[in-house]
Design a protein around this motif. Structure first.
Motif, PDB file in Angstrom:
ATOM      1  N   TRP A   1       0.604  -1.413  -0.116  1.00 16.07           N
ATOM      2  CA  TRP A   1       0.132  -0.166  -0.149  1.00 16.07           C
ATOM      3  C   TRP A   1       0.656   1.723   0.283  1.00 16.07           C
ATOM      4  O   TRP A   1       2.330   1.906   0.396  1.00 16.07           O
ATOM      5  CB  TRP A   1      -0.146   0.104   1.328  1.00 16.07           C
ATOM      6  CG  TRP A   1      -0.104  -0.393   2.865  1.00 16.07           C
ATOM      7  CD1 TRP A   1      -0.255  -0.895   2.654  1.00 16.07           C
ATOM      8  CD2 TRP A   1       0.088   0.883   3.162  1.00 16.07           C
ATOM      9  NE1 TRP A   1       0.542  -1.580   3.962  1.00 16.07           N
ATOM     10  CE2 TRP A   1       0.240  -0.069   4.902  1.00 16.07           C
ATOM     11  CE3 TRP A   1      -0.546   2.172   3.847  1.00 16.07           C
ATOM     12  CZ2 TRP A   1       0.813   0.916   5.672  1.00 16.07           C
ATOM     13  CZ3 TRP A   1      -0.467   3.124   4.285  1.00 16.07           C
ATOM     14  CH2 TRP A   1       0.508   1.917   6.021  1.00 16.07           C
ATOM     15  N   LEU A   2       0.381   2.177  -0.303  1.00 14.43           N
ATOM     16  CA  LEU A   2       1.298   3.430  -0.406  1.00 14.43           C
ATOM     17  C   LEU A   2       0.108   4.832   0.246  1.00 14.43           C
ATOM     18  O   LEU A   2      -1.027   4.351   0.018  1.00 14.43           O
ATOM     19  CB  LEU A   2       1.354   3.992  -2.101  1.00 14.43           C
ATOM     20  CG  LEU A   2       0.169   4.409  -3.150  1.00 14.43           C
ATOM     21  CD1 LEU A   2      -0.005   5.786  -2.938  1.00 14.43           C
ATOM     22  CD2 LEU A   2       1.092   4.760  -4.284  1.00 14.43           C
ATOM     23  N   VAL A   3       0.756   5.574   0.402  1.00 17.77           N
ATOM     24  CA  VAL A   3       0.129   7.058   1.256  1.00 17.77           C
ATOM     25  C   VAL A   3       0.836   8.193   0.820  1.00 17.77           C
ATOM     26  O   VAL A   3       1.680   8.219   0.119  1.00 17.77           O
ATOM     27  CB  VAL A   3       0.181   6.850   2.573  1.00 17.77           C
ATOM     28  CG1 VAL A   3      -0.740   7.633   2.749  1.00 17.77           C
ATOM     29  CG2 VAL A   3       0.241   5.923   2.931  1.00 17.77           C
ATOM     30  N   ALA A   4      -0.101   8.578  -0.101  1.00 21.64           N
ATOM     31  CA  ALA A   4      -0.066  10.173  -0.905  1.00 21.64           C
ATOM     32  C   ALA A   4      -0.697  11.045  -0.871  1.00 21.64           C
ATOM     33  O   ALA A   4      -1.974  10.905  -0.388  1.00 21.64           O
ATOM     34  CB  ALA A   4       0.897   9.978  -1.844  1.00 21.64           C
ATOM     35  N   GLU A   5      -0.243  12.023  -1.162  1.00 24.94           N
ATOM     36  CA  GLU A   5      -1.791  12.691  -1.937  1.00 24.94           C
ATOM     37  C   GLU A   5      -2.067  13.029  -2.786  1.00 24.94           C
ATOM     38  O   GLU A   5      -2.139  11.698  -3.301  1.00 24.94           O
ATOM     39  CB  GLU A   5      -0.834  14.538  -2.576  1.00 24.94           C
ATOM     40  CG  GLU A   5      -1.703  16.061  -2.422  1.00 24.94           C
ATOM     41  CD  GLU A   5      -2.175  15.932  -3.081  1.00 24.94           C
ATOM     42  OE1 GLU A   5      -3.922  16.564  -2.996  1.00 24.94           O
ATOM     43  OE2 GLU A   5      -2.311  15.294  -4.726  1.00 24.94           O
ATOM     44  N   PRO A   6      -4.081  13.178  -2.117  1.00 25.28           N
ATOM     45  CA  PRO A   6      -4.700  12.863  -3.034  1.00 25.28           C
ATOM     46  C   PRO A   6      -5.153  12.650  -4.477  1.00 25.28           C
ATOM     47  O   PRO A   6      -5.190  11.198  -4.841  1.00 25.28           O
ATOM     48  CB  PRO A   6      -6.049  13.335  -2.267  1.00 25.28           C
ATOM     49  CG  PRO A   6      -5.825  13.653  -0.821  1.00 25.28           C
ATOM     50  CD  PRO A   6      -3.809  14.408  -0.882  1.00 25.28           C
ATOM     51  N   THR A   7      -4.347  13.835  -4.601  1.00 29.49           N
ATOM     52  CA  THR A   7      -4.583  13.710  -6.592  1.00 29.49           C
ATOM     53  C   THR A   7      -3.727  12.025  -6.572  1.00 29.49           C
ATOM     54  O   THR A   7      -3.909  12.147  -7.544  1.00 29.49           O
ATOM     55  CB  THR A   7      -4.142  14.436  -6.899  1.00 29.49           C
ATOM     56  OG1 THR A   7      -2.876  15.315  -6.448  1.00 29.49           O
ATOM     57  CG2 THR A   7      -4.841  15.874  -6.936  1.00 29.49           C
TER      58      THR A   7
END
Length: 367
Positions: free
Chosen positions: A244-250
């Motif tokens: 999984w990754l977490v990033a800025e929503p866009t």
């Protein structure tokens, strides 16, 4: 009727530039080695797996999910993304899942790089990075590791050009186990332009014990930072392949757009949800790995003094040109390790008995 083209040289059907690309090297089968050596079993310490089996509840959850395997899984991975969001204190719309963190790295390159754009990373680092770059049409920019076998972030910052679109920071680094500390990562991120995506690859985060090594999730206030995690390592789901990754929503939305449809399987989603309910057991197992990691490192330094401190579930022997020879010597004693020709050898931390067998093989090869 004569087939006049049957014996003619085949036309080129695949990209010629891939001929120069090395294959990803999987760990050798211990069953095959055991048969070859006439042993009851061999030990595999080559693939950075945890040795303690699936977490409680995972097998049952997967078995229940398999009963519905004639149906497609939830393509939005809603339940798992929500569970991850709650556990790590982030919004679910910032999360994307995929077939391991390596697949998500590939999707990030697809989402950021056009042919000719540059993907920057340290080397030696994760061996999939150059493959990801080449198959995406991006240009690899490799910055050599520093003398301590870790990232040279100052040189990486200096290597950024107007063609750089994405930077991979493997922390802890695979295969050397070294880790970037907070102060140097802060300076690096301050030096990188805001329109360059910096991806902190934290596949081994759960094994970090150095308090100066930052949690990548603490940098999510920077829009150009993304963090990769996996459930394949500490969480024991290597055979189910889920990251999984977490990033800025866009950014996360762009990854969800380009990810292969339904690539997070029904079994993987069920296993991941069950595993996340076992956080205290994961912590206990990681503590066992860390204790053995420190013991193995201390023992190896009697023969290879410059074994670096590892923050992962493996250790690195910087043996240079002796790497392949050392790997063969270990295999001759029934222990599979992972040589990187010309650089060194990565050895996964196993059970105490497995580690003892490796140390005996290492002593025989190096003494």
């Amino acid at each position: 009727m004569t087939d006049t083209g049957r014996h003619q040289p085949p036309l080129r059907l695949t990209r010629a530039d891939l001929d120069a690309l090395p294959n990803y090297v999987p760990g050798r089968s211990p069953a095959d080695l055991a048969r070859e050596l006439g042993l009851p079993e061999a030990i595999k310490l080559a693939s950075n797996e945890v040795p303690y089996g699936p977490l409680p509840g995972v097998v049952e959850a997967v078995a229940e999910a398999v009963a519905g395997s004639h149906r497609y899984p939830d393509m939005g991975v809603v339940a798992l993304r929500q569970a991850l969001a709650e556990r790590y204190g982030v919004d679910a719309d910032r999360i994307a899942t995929g077939c391991g963190s390596v697949a998500l790295a590939e999707h990030l390159v697809r989402a950021t790089c056009l042919p000719g754009d540059e993907l920057l990373y340290s080397w030696r680092s994760f061996e999939a990075y150059p493959i990801i770059a080449a198959t995406s049409g991006a240009t690899s920019v490799r910055v050599p590791n520093d003398a301590g076998h870790g990232h040279d972030l100052a040189s990486m910052a200096a290597a950024v050009t107007d063609r750089t679109r994405m930077i991979l920071v493997c922390n802890p680094n695979n295969p050397t186990g070294t880790a970037v500390r907070e102060a140097e990562l802060d300076r690096f991120l301050d030096a990188v332009p805001d329109d360059v995506l910096v991806v902190i690859d934290e596949a081994y985060r759960e094994f970090v014990t150095d308090p100066e090594v930052p949690d990548g999730l603490s940098y999510l206030d920077r829009p150009n930072v993304a963090v990769l995690r996996t459930l394949s390592k500490a969480w024991g789901l290597a055979g189910l392949r889920i990251g999984w990754l977490v990033a800025e929503p866009t950014v996360a939305a762009a990854v969800r757009k380009v990810v292969t449809p339904f690539s997070t399987s029904m079994a993987a989603q069920a296993g991941a949800l069950a595993a996340l309910a076992q956080a205290s057991e994961v912590e206990r197992r990681c503590a066992l790995v860390v204790a053995e990691r420190d013991r193995v490192t201390e023992a190896l330094r009697k023969f290879v003094p410059d074994v670096p401190e590892s923050q992962a579930n493996f250790v690195w022997l910087p043996l240079g040109d002796r790497a392949v020879e050392f790997g063969r010597a270990c295999e001759a004693r029934g222990v599979i390790v992972r040589p990187f020709p010309g650089d060194g050898v990565r050895v996964t931390i196993g059970t105490p008995a497995e580690n003892d067998a490796f140390l005996a093989a290492a002593e025989a090869a190096l003494a």
